[in-house]
Design an enzyme around this catalytic site. Structure first.
Site, PDB file in Angstrom:
ATOM      1  N   LYS A  79       0.768  -0.775   0.066  1.00 51.79           N
ATOM      2  CA  LYS A  79       0.360   0.115  -0.101  1.00 51.79           C
ATOM      3  C   LYS A  79       0.999   0.818  -0.058  1.00 51.79           C
ATOM      4  CE  LYS A  79      -3.195  -0.213  -0.112  1.00 51.79           C
ATOM      5  NZ  LYS A  79      -3.698  -1.712  -2.168  1.00 51.79           N
ATOM      6  N   ARG A  83       2.476  -0.270  -7.421  1.00 47.54           N
ATOM      7  CA  ARG A  83       2.096  -0.678  -8.004  1.00 47.54           C
ATOM      8  C   ARG A  83       2.422   0.746  -9.439  1.00 47.54           C
ATOM      9  NH1 ARG A  83       1.767  -4.139 -12.435  1.00 47.54           N
ATOM     10  NH2 ARG A  83       1.061  -5.293 -10.280  1.00 47.54           N
ATOM     11  N   ARG A 162       5.384   4.897   2.869  1.00 45.33           N
ATOM     12  CA  ARG A 162       4.164   5.713   2.795  1.00 45.33           C
ATOM     13  C   ARG A 162       4.512   6.225   4.581  1.00 45.33           C
ATOM     14  NH1 ARG A 162      -1.711   4.579   0.558  1.00 45.33           N
ATOM     15  NH2 ARG A 162      -2.494   6.117   0.804  1.00 45.33           N
TER      16      ARG A 162
END
Ligand SMILES: Nc1ncnc2c1ncn2[C@@H]1O[C@H](COP(=O)(O)OS(=O)(=O)O)[C@@H](OP(=O)(O)O)[C@H]1O
Length: 235
Positions: A79, A83, A162
């Site tokens: 997450k 991608r 993140r």
């Protein structure tokens, strides 16, 4: 050598008369196919967006291309935007991505199939191209640093992180959605993340994944061994 993003190669195979175009801007395909002689299976696969490696193995490819072990791996974090990062990198004509997450190093049953199996999951590429795959589970899996090092001690590793809390919420949301789809009970965020006394449940996997230092310290033990992993690249 692929020189520009618009560079195209075309090939007509004798057997299927399939017309192939190298298109580095294509989203999910190493090669897009069009025009004459496509068999029904190929047509329906393209329509449905089916791009599994199983299908790729049967697709035509350029004579000077080969499947190669990756020289670069995005190891995580789940997450974290892995991608998007892979897709951005794949726009570069010298990069060739594996479409699917391979999970070779974190899944024992796959790892047991050996490097030759892993190589066969990779896309066809020209010698000058860099093959890249992403499997975010690599970052948090204990055996992965050693296994990747054993394959190639100079492989380039990319870790994209993140904000840990935002990542946790994103991770929880995806798991909750998956459960809801299976009509299973979805526990509230507070229920799974917090103990009744208000302290954080660090045994909950999405919480643990956001404690980057737990895994980072494991990877850092291999930094000396990774010739190309410098201080900036390891962040
Ligand atoms: N450019 C950019 N900047 C910031 N964030 C971005 C970017 N691209 C993707 N995303 C967000 O990344 C989340 C998906 O991450 P991954 O692709 O790593 O997901 S996965 O682990 O493969 O499931 C997913 O987060 P959520 O929206 O919270 O689900 C994406 O929105």
């Amino acid at each position: 050598m692929i020189r520009s993003i618009d560079f195209e190669l075309r090939m007509r195979t004798k057997r299927s008369k399939t017309f192939c175009r190298y298109d580095s801007t294509a989203n999910n395909e190493e090669f897009s196919t069009e025009k004459v002689g496509r068999d029904k299976r190929e047509d329906s696969a393209i329509k449905s967006g089916y791009t599994s490696n199983k299908y790729h193995q049967k697709r035509p490819h350029f004579s000077k291309t080969h499947r190669r072990l990756p020289q670069c791996i995005i190891i995580g974090v789940r997450k974290g935007g892995t991608r998007a990062l892979l897709e951005f990198l794949n726009i570069h004509p010298a990069v060739q991505k594996a479409s699917d997450e391979v999970h070779f190093f974190d899944d024992d049953s796959k790892y047991e199939m050996g490097l030759e199996w892993y190589r066969r999951q990779m896309p066809y590429s020209f010698p000058e191209q860099v093959t890249i795959e992403k499997s975010p589970a690599y970052f948090v899996t204990e055996s992965t640093p050693y296994r990747i090092h054993a394959m190639n001690s100079s492989v380039k590793l990319i870790l994209i992180v993140r904000d840990p809390v935002t990542r946790l919420i994103s991770d929880y949301a995806q798991l909750a959605e998956n459960k809801a789809k299976k009509e299973r009970r979805v526990a509230s965020f507070e229920e799974v993340v917090l103990f009744p006394d208000g302290s954080v449940n660090t045994n909950y996997k999405p919480v643990r994944t956001s404690i980057y230092s737990l895994y980072y310290t494991r990877w850092i033990q291999h930094v000396d061994k990774y010739a190309t992993l410098d201080e900036n690249g390891s962040r």
